[in-house]
Design an enzyme around this catalytic site. Sequence first.
Site, PDB file in Angstrom:
ATOM      1  N   GLY A  48       0.766  -1.235   0.000  1.00 22.04           N
ATOM      2  CA  GLY A  48       0.000   0.000   0.000  1.00 22.04           C
ATOM      3  C   GLY A  48       0.792   1.278   0.000  1.00 22.04           C
ATOM      4  N   TRP A  50       2.324   2.829  -2.495  1.00 19.87           N
ATOM      5  CA  TRP A  50       1.932   3.682  -3.620  1.00 19.87           C
ATOM      6  C   TRP A  50       0.522   4.225  -3.415  1.00 19.87           C
ATOM      7  CZ3 TRP A  50       3.784   2.881  -9.276  1.00 19.87           C
ATOM      8  CH2 TRP A  50       5.180   2.876  -9.302  1.00 19.87           C
ATOM      9  N   ASP A  68      -5.040  -6.185  -5.805  1.00 21.60           N
ATOM     10  CA  ASP A  68      -3.945  -7.134  -5.600  1.00 21.60           C
ATOM     11  C   ASP A  68      -4.530  -8.490  -5.214  1.00 21.60           C
ATOM     12  OD1 ASP A  68      -0.650  -6.501  -4.843  1.00 21.60           O
ATOM     13  OD2 ASP A  68      -1.475  -8.477  -4.462  1.00 21.60           O
ATOM     14  N   ASP A  89      -7.783 -10.970  -9.198  1.00 22.11           N
ATOM     15  CA  ASP A  89      -6.898 -11.089 -10.348  1.00 22.11           C
ATOM     16  C   ASP A  89      -7.284 -10.021 -11.365  1.00 22.11           C
ATOM     17  OD1 ASP A  89      -5.480 -11.782 -12.614  1.00 22.11           O
ATOM     18  OD2 ASP A  89      -6.022 -13.905 -12.557  1.00 22.11           O
ATOM     19  N   ASP A 123       3.499  -1.256 -10.050  1.00 24.32           N
ATOM     20  CA  ASP A 123       4.829  -1.518  -9.508  1.00 24.32           C
ATOM     21  C   ASP A 123       5.023  -3.026  -9.333  1.00 24.32           C
ATOM     22  OD1 ASP A 123       7.319  -0.507  -8.650  1.00 24.32           O
ATOM     23  OD2 ASP A 123       6.756  -0.714  -6.547  1.00 24.32           O
ATOM     24  N   LYS A 163       6.625  -0.631 -13.965  1.00 24.83           N
ATOM     25  CA  LYS A 163       7.997  -1.076 -13.748  1.00 24.83           C
ATOM     26  C   LYS A 163       8.306  -2.288 -14.611  1.00 24.83           C
ATOM     27  CE  LYS A 163       8.956  -3.179  -9.823  1.00 24.83           C
ATOM     28  NZ  LYS A 163       9.151  -3.265  -8.370  1.00 24.83           N
TER      29      LYS A 163
END
Length: 269
Positions: A48, A50, A68, A89, A123, A163
């Site tokens: 958490g 971000w 998530d 998902d 990320d 990322k």
Amino acid sequence: MTGKDHYYNKAKQEGYRARSAYKLQQLDDLEGLIDRGDTVVDLGAAPGGWLQVAAERVGPNGTVVGADFQRIRPFDDEIDDRIETIRGDVTEAKTLDRIRRAAGDSDGEAGAGRGPVDVVLSDMAPNVTGEYSLDQARSLHLARTASEVALELLGPGGTFAAKVFEGPDVDDFRTDLEDEFQYVRATVPDATRDESSELYLLAIGRLTAPVAPGDELDVEIVDTGSEGDGIATVEGFRLFVPGAQPGETVRVRVDDVKPHFGFAEPIEC
């Protein structure tokens, strides 16, 4: 520092759940990813960090949705009411529908460019095996998956940041993003560990035009722009055509597409 770095300790002192919070701060400071009042979706959001930064940046009138596989603990401060978390998902349609509803789309309809989402962040990283080629390929797969979700959720002009681990096919991924966004920038935030191979791709200005560069079509010129170019509309999207006059029907080739308008050149039939 013994076993821990500067940003790890800074996160502990300032109440962030992960040192990665400073990466998002630095990315946002660099490119202005998040505006006040935005709706932001964070993919792979646990634990958490971000989400905390995004909630601070959108302000009290913004919305942040985190998704998530893992459960994300509730936030116990003033940003809690700006954040909604979803466990699921993100590649499944039912999870995307939940994200859309949390972001404010009561219809939960699929389709690129229809939703109210301004920013999609990722990320996500794979569980590292120690075999770099495998880890890099998995990181790229996660980033591509996140980009597919972003293209479903983002409205016109929206932003995507993800990322990846540096390596093969990252340039191809960047090229694919450049086809969908006004421009793409690659950067490594200062908060990234020196030994890390992480790279962040920032894709700015989601293009949702009904035409693409290279398209050829017949258009009717309906108006004249301030610089004398003819203006045609394609499904409400404006195309500027130099040398064309209102009332003409012109065969054109699309040269460039921006989030809200494009440029086309007349061609000989």
